[in-house]
Motif scaffolding. Structure first.
Motif, PDB file in Angstrom:
ATOM      1  N   ALA A 220      -9.853  29.689 -24.713  1.00 57.65           N
ATOM      2  CA  ALA A 220     -10.104  28.848 -23.536  1.00 57.65           C
ATOM      3  C   ALA A 220      -9.163  29.214 -22.393  1.00 57.65           C
ATOM      4  CB  ALA A 220      -9.941  27.377 -23.907  1.00 57.65           C
ATOM      5  N   VAL A 221      -7.862  29.388 -22.712  1.00 54.27           N
ATOM      6  CA  VAL A 221      -6.893  29.759 -21.688  1.00 54.27           C
ATOM      7  C   VAL A 221      -7.238  31.116 -21.096  1.00 54.27           C
ATOM      8  CG1 VAL A 221      -4.475  30.355 -21.264  1.00 54.27           C
ATOM      9  CG2 VAL A 221      -5.030  28.363 -22.671  1.00 54.27           C
ATOM     10  N   ALA A 222      -7.631  32.051 -21.947  1.00 53.26           N
ATOM     11  CA  ALA A 222      -8.009  33.388 -21.463  1.00 53.26           C
ATOM     12  C   ALA A 222      -9.205  33.307 -20.527  1.00 53.26           C
ATOM     13  CB  ALA A 222      -8.322  34.293 -22.655  1.00 53.26           C
ATOM     14  N   GLN A 223     -10.182  32.487 -20.862  1.00 49.62           N
ATOM     15  CA  GLN A 223     -11.342  32.311 -19.994  1.00 49.62           C
ATOM     16  C   GLN A 223     -10.937  31.723 -18.647  1.00 49.62           C
ATOM     17  OE1 GLN A 223     -14.494  33.276 -20.328  1.00 49.62           O
ATOM     18  NE2 GLN A 223     -13.991  34.250 -22.286  1.00 49.62           N
ATOM     19  N   LEU A 225      -8.065  32.069 -17.196  1.00 46.16           N
ATOM     20  CA  LEU A 225      -7.386  33.129 -16.458  1.00 46.16           C
ATOM     21  C   LEU A 225      -8.395  34.119 -15.870  1.00 46.16           C
ATOM     22  CD1 LEU A 225      -4.373  33.888 -18.847  1.00 46.16           C
ATOM     23  CD2 LEU A 225      -4.281  32.761 -16.616  1.00 46.16           C
ATOM     24  N   MET A 226      -9.412  34.443 -16.643  1.00 43.13           N
ATOM     25  CA  MET A 226     -10.433  35.378 -16.168  1.00 43.13           C
ATOM     26  C   MET A 226     -11.161  34.814 -14.947  1.00 43.13           C
ATOM     27  SD  MET A 226     -10.432  38.194 -17.915  1.00 43.13           S
ATOM     28  CE  MET A 226     -12.059  38.860 -17.554  1.00 43.13           C
ATOM     29  N   HIS A 227     -11.484  33.523 -14.977  1.00 39.80           N
ATOM     30  CA  HIS A 227     -12.165  32.907 -13.843  1.00 39.80           C
ATOM     31  C   HIS A 227     -11.299  32.970 -12.587  1.00 39.80           C
ATOM     32  CE1 HIS A 227     -14.707  30.314 -16.807  1.00 39.80           C
ATOM     33  NE2 HIS A 227     -15.210  31.515 -16.632  1.00 39.80           N
ATOM     34  N   THR A 228     -10.005  32.713 -12.773  1.00 39.13           N
ATOM     35  CA  THR A 228      -9.099  32.753 -11.633  1.00 39.13           C
ATOM     36  C   THR A 228      -8.983  34.164 -11.073  1.00 39.13           C
ATOM     37  OG1 THR A 228      -7.830  30.923 -12.581  1.00 39.13           O
ATOM     38  CG2 THR A 228      -6.768  32.187 -10.839  1.00 39.13           C
ATOM     39  N   VAL A 229      -8.850  35.153 -11.980  1.00 42.41           N
ATOM     40  CA  VAL A 229      -8.762  36.555 -11.559  1.00 42.41           C
ATOM     41  C   VAL A 229     -10.015  36.965 -10.791  1.00 42.41           C
ATOM     42  CG1 VAL A 229      -8.716  38.937 -12.379  1.00 42.41           C
ATOM     43  CG2 VAL A 229      -7.176  37.242 -13.385  1.00 42.41           C
ATOM     44  N   ASP A 238      -5.956  41.927  -5.254  1.00 42.90           N
ATOM     45  CA  ASP A 238      -5.741  42.327  -6.641  1.00 42.90           C
ATOM     46  C   ASP A 238      -4.982  41.230  -7.373  1.00 42.90           C
ATOM     47  OD1 ASP A 238      -6.916  44.943  -6.643  1.00 42.90           O
ATOM     48  OD2 ASP A 238      -5.220  45.612  -5.411  1.00 42.90           O
ATOM     49  N   CYS A 239      -5.080  41.232  -8.698  1.00 44.57           N
ATOM     50  CA  CYS A 239      -4.409  40.198  -9.496  1.00 44.57           C
ATOM     51  C   CYS A 239      -3.628  40.847 -10.629  1.00 44.57           C
ATOM     52  CB  CYS A 239      -5.443  39.222 -10.067  1.00 44.57           C
ATOM     53  SG  CYS A 239      -4.711  37.700 -10.692  1.00 44.57           S
ATOM     54  N   VAL A 240      -2.408  40.362 -10.840  1.00 45.13           N
ATOM     55  CA  VAL A 240      -1.549  40.826 -11.920  1.00 45.13           C
ATOM     56  C   VAL A 240      -1.138  39.618 -12.748  1.00 45.13           C
ATOM     57  CG1 VAL A 240       0.554  42.062 -12.551  1.00 45.13           C
ATOM     58  CG2 VAL A 240      -0.656  42.662 -10.431  1.00 45.13           C
ATOM     59  N   GLN A 254      -5.502  39.549 -31.727  1.00 43.97           N
ATOM     60  CA  GLN A 254      -6.155  38.973 -32.910  1.00 43.97           C
ATOM     61  C   GLN A 254      -7.439  38.234 -32.559  1.00 43.97           C
ATOM     62  OE1 GLN A 254      -3.002  36.595 -34.577  1.00 43.97           O
ATOM     63  NE2 GLN A 254      -2.131  38.296 -35.744  1.00 43.97           N
ATOM     64  N   LEU A 255      -7.441  37.586 -31.387  1.00 40.34           N
ATOM     65  CA  LEU A 255      -8.631  36.852 -30.959  1.00 40.34           C
ATOM     66  C   LEU A 255      -9.706  37.768 -30.391  1.00 40.34           C
ATOM     67  CD1 LEU A 255      -6.982  33.752 -29.204  1.00 40.34           C
ATOM     68  CD2 LEU A 255      -8.180  33.787 -31.401  1.00 40.34           C
ATOM     69  N   GLY A 256      -9.352  39.022 -30.170  1.00 40.59           N
ATOM     70  CA  GLY A 256     -10.315  39.963 -29.623  1.00 40.59           C
ATOM     71  C   GLY A 256     -10.630  39.711 -28.161  1.00 40.59           C
ATOM     72  N   ILE A 257      -9.677  39.103 -27.439  1.00 41.95           N
ATOM     73  CA  ILE A 257      -9.879  38.805 -26.019  1.00 41.95           C
ATOM     74  C   ILE A 257      -9.652  40.076 -25.210  1.00 41.95           C
ATOM     75  CG2 ILE A 257      -9.060  37.427 -24.068  1.00 41.95           C
ATOM     76  CD1 ILE A 257      -8.127  35.327 -26.115  1.00 41.95           C
ATOM     77  N   ASP A 258     -10.615  40.431 -24.388  1.00 37.68           N
ATOM     78  CA  ASP A 258     -10.544  41.668 -23.617  1.00 37.68           C
ATOM     79  C   ASP A 258      -9.950  41.401 -22.233  1.00 37.68           C
ATOM     80  OD1 ASP A 258     -10.815  44.174 -22.614  1.00 37.68           O
ATOM     81  OD2 ASP A 258     -13.002  44.072 -22.337  1.00 37.68           O
TER      82      ASP A 258
END
Length: 293
Positions: A220-223, A225-229, A238-240, A254-258
């Motif tokens: 959920a956190v990764a998603q 972050l992706m939306h914000t990026v 650009d985003c870092v 481990q979660l396979g988050i790309d």
């Protein structure tokens, strides 16, 4: 409306007209004597409330609206009860205390009715009418208080989120958002709005999202972050992402988050160096100095 109800209603209206000041004074004193007042409102403020509510009751009773629908349908009376509840919510009173304050007006109105009639049957009918009228007012005040308090809490929560997610100008054309704590949907929205506004205001070319203070990263956190990026990129910047500590890197793998499409760095300093490179400015260790505020 029956003839008897009309007579009782007219009697109550007459009491409100002839004894308005006395009713207002008595209601204020009764509230001050009650330990359930539960607010810092002073006597002057209570008196202003009393005058407004009694005036609204008088206007409502003079209309053709049935008593059972008077509080919900008569505009002035409804507005007065709602404003009273919201005012007390802002003053810190509890919903119970707010409702009890409105209901305590029953006693005062019935005392006033005793001065206009000695007929027992009419007094009983007046009590029934006053109960129907002020029970509806008490229910509306409770409902309004709860809704108003919820709105206040949500507004304060949003203000706290904005304070906890500041947009910092690190370098010329470089902004950063240091995140601390859990990143949920509501907070992500605040971060995104503040960051996009900052990019526009400062004409930023690079935005750094630092997650050093985020305790854990899941799907959920990764998603979020992706939306914000993605939103930052739509603004042409650009985003870092910095603060990728070993445990977080391991969890992401481990979660396979790309996150391969996003530039990531272990520390904020590394992210700033990357941002300076992206903006084609001299190295941080060189002679270039940060732009003023």
């Amino acid at each position: 409306m029956s003839t008897s109800e009309t007579s009782v209603r007219d009697g109550l209206l007459e009491a409100l007209r002839e004894r308005e000041q006395e009713i207002a004074d008595r209601w204020v004193r009764l509230q001050l004597e009650q330990s359930t007042l539960d607010t810092d409102m002073n006597e002057h403020e209570l008196r202003e409330e009393a005058d407004l509510l009694i005036s609204a009751l008088r206007t409502g009773l003079a209309s053709d609206v049935p008593v059972e629908r008077l509080v919900t349908s008569q505009h002035e009376l409804r507005r007065t009860v709602i404003e009273l509840s919201l005012r007390r919510a802002r003053a810190g009173a509890t919903p119970t205390a707010t409702s009890l304050a409105v209901l305590s007006l029953k006693e005062v109105l019935l005392e006033a009715m005793q001065h206009t009639t000695r007929d027992t049957a009419e007094l009983f009918s007046a009590a029934v009418l006053v109960n129907r009228l002020l029970d509806a007012a008490g229910a509306l005040s409770f409902e309004t208080y709860v809704e108003g308090r919820e709105e206040i809490i949500q507004r304060q929560s949003r203000q706290l989120m904005e304070l906890s997610t500041p947009v910092v100008r690190l370098w010329h054309h470089v902004l950063a958002v240091p995140l601390i704590g859990t990143l949920d949907t509501a907070r992500t929205q605040v971060v995104m709005e503040n960051l996009l506004q900052g990019i526009q205001d400062h004409e930023a070319k690079v935005a750094i999202i630092d997650i050093t203070g985020v305790p854990a990263v899941d799907t959920a956190v990764a998603q979020h972050l992706m939306h914000t990026v993605n939103a930052v990129r739509l603004m042409g910047a650009d985003c870092v992402i910095s603060g990728i500590r070993p445990p977080i890197a391991q969890t992401i793998a481990q979660l396979g988050i790309d996150l391969s499409t996003i530039l990531t760095r272990a520390t904020l300093a590394d992210a700033l160096a990357a941002a300076v490179h992206l903006t084609d400015q001299p190295s941080v260790s060189g002679s270039y100095s940060p732009a003023g505020p």
